[in-house]
Scaffold this motif. Structure first.
Motif: not given
Ligand code: GLY
Length: 441
Positions: A215-219, A229-231, A276-278, A292-301
């Motif tokens: 779980q990311d935190h956007k705010r 924000t980007g996370g 594949m980032y759902g 969907y995103n097509v790469r690792f999440g940032d910060p999730e990676a």
């Molecule tokens: N955590 C959001 C993103 O990577 O787009």
């Protein structure tokens, strides 16, 4: 020993490189990035600074360094076709081709795909090419609970949600009209109520292996206040699920990723290869897809890669060869918390070009550099998320305490969210989900 071309220069790419370098059979990473990342510089064997949209320069760098394969960190080069272009010069990538990258670069492609292939997870939605029926759809069909999504890559800034960014039908219509003017189309969809989570999967075209949920935190500010924000940071749990999810939710999200990989191939004739980032949301009666995103999440990676126990370079090679099937991909049963330090004023008016000092980082903390530039006399803020600290432990509380212990070691105009990974905030999210589920009619 494999040589890998890594495109990108943020904290996500820093952790990708670090994880590749743990390969049992040896790995060498060559980086093409838009700035000198102080974490990537010392661990790469070649480093070229250039614009990530300068594909000729990337191609020359690839010809010169002759990598065995490539992996692309950010979405923009994927959307622009860098993977296709590298293939033309004989370099295959563990990242998607342009046609399949549309899953992220076109919001309507993803929604239409789910609808056409009858994959669950879509909201009520409509793609508009002119303003005809816009007001009626927002007001009547969606009862004023709506999301307006600009089509194309907007770094998260093209999405505006009723109640959060837009407060009346008029505001929704006005923003949708602005998108129409800029992009020629706009998507309007139902707003979901629930808890968001990311489920990223390794995909080789036909086989899909999912990673722990995050779980990311956007705010920007504590208590989920402030601008998007980007996370600002993220967490994952030792059981690889989320405290607010049912077991079936996670399985449902995985099944959607599996179905989407298949549908992408049927639709485009091209295998989806890469990450594949759902972006999902748990709602009162199951799971829905946000995007969907097509790469690792940032910060999730930074949550999942440090606990990956299978050889990442072997996974990338299996993605390219279509040989993920039968590969046992393992993650350590650890909780992780990632906290970003960001410049004062981020995201709207971030301080940049100012020097920061990083002191002693406590033992056990993992440090990943993002938008900081290494100059001869030290580190300078680049104006976006600066440094990520990651704690790993048997439980979230300890992981959060480890990440937090490093935040004071940075001197300069920066701030962070204090509540990410804390018992209090996670408790609130579990409570909110309980209330949402209690409303089941
Ligand atoms: N955590 C959001 C993103 O990577 O787009």
């Amino acid at each position: 020993m494999k040589k890998i071309l890594l495109i990108g220069n943020g904290a996500r790419e820093h952790v990708i490189a670090e994880t590749l370098l743990r390969s049992k059979s040896g790995a060498e990473v060559v980086v093409f990035g838009s700035a000198k990342n102080p974490g990537l510089l010392p661990i790469s064997s070649a480093y070229e600074v250039g614009n990530l949209s300068d594909f000729d320069k990337i191609k020359d760098f690839a010809k010169h360094t002759r990598p065995d394969y490539a992996i692309v960190g950010p979405e923009a080069p994927i959307a622009g076709g860098i993977v296709d272009m590298l293939k033309e010069i004989g370099v295959k990538s563990a990242s998607p081709f342009m046609a399949t990258g549309a899953l992220e670069s076109s919001k309507s492609f993803a929604r239409d795909l789910l609808a056409k292939y009858k994959i669950p997870g879509n909201p009520k939605f409509k793609v508009f090419h002119d303003a005809d029926g816009l007001r009626n759809f927002i007001e009547k069909d969606l009862s004023g609970n709506y999301v307006v999504k600009a089509d194309g890559l907007k770094s998260g800034k093209g999405v505006k949600v009723s109640g959060d960014h837009l407060f009346t039908t008029d505001e929704g219509v006005a923003y949708a009209e602005q998108c129409l003017k800029e992009d020629g189309k706009v998507m309007v969809e139902e707003k979901f109520i629930g808890q968001e989570f990311s489920l990223m999967s390794f995909v080789d075209g036909e086989n899909v292996a999912s990673m722990p949920a995050v779980q990311d935190h956007k705010r920007a500010y504590d208590g989920d206040k402030g601008p998007n924000t980007g996370g600002m940071g993220s967490y994952s749990c030792a059981d690889h699920s989320m405290p607010f999810l049912n077991a079936s939710d996670l399985q449902d999200a995985h099944d959607i990723n599996v179905a989407v990989a298949k549908a992408v191939y049927e639709e485009t004739g091209v295998y989806y290869k890469g990450i594949m980032y759902g972006g999902f949301i748990a709602v009162k009666n199951g799971v829905r897809l946000i995007e969907y995103n097509v790469r690792f999440g940032d910060p999730e990676a930074m949550n999942v890669l440090p606990i990956l126990r299978t050889d990442f370079s072997e996974i990338c090679q299996a993605i390219i060869a279509g040989e993920l099937k039968g590969m046992k991909i393992k993650f350590e049963k650890k909780a992780t918390v990632c906290k970003y330090l960001v410049p004062d004023g981020y995201p709207d008016k971030p301080v940049k070009g100012v020097k920061i000092e990083i002191g002693d980082i406590p033992e056990g903390v993992k440090t990943y550099y993002a938008s900081v530039d290494q100059r001869d006399d030290g580190l300078y803020l680049g104006g976006s998320r600066a440094v990520a600290f990651v704690g790993m432990a048997d439980n979230l509380e300890d992981a959060s305490a480890i990440a937090t212990s490093a935040l004071g070691s940075v001197k300069g105009p920066v701030f962070y969210r204090k509540d990410i990974g804390t018992k209090e905030l996670i408790g609130k999210r579990v409570e909110m989900m309980g209330e949402v589920r209690g409303v089941v009619s």
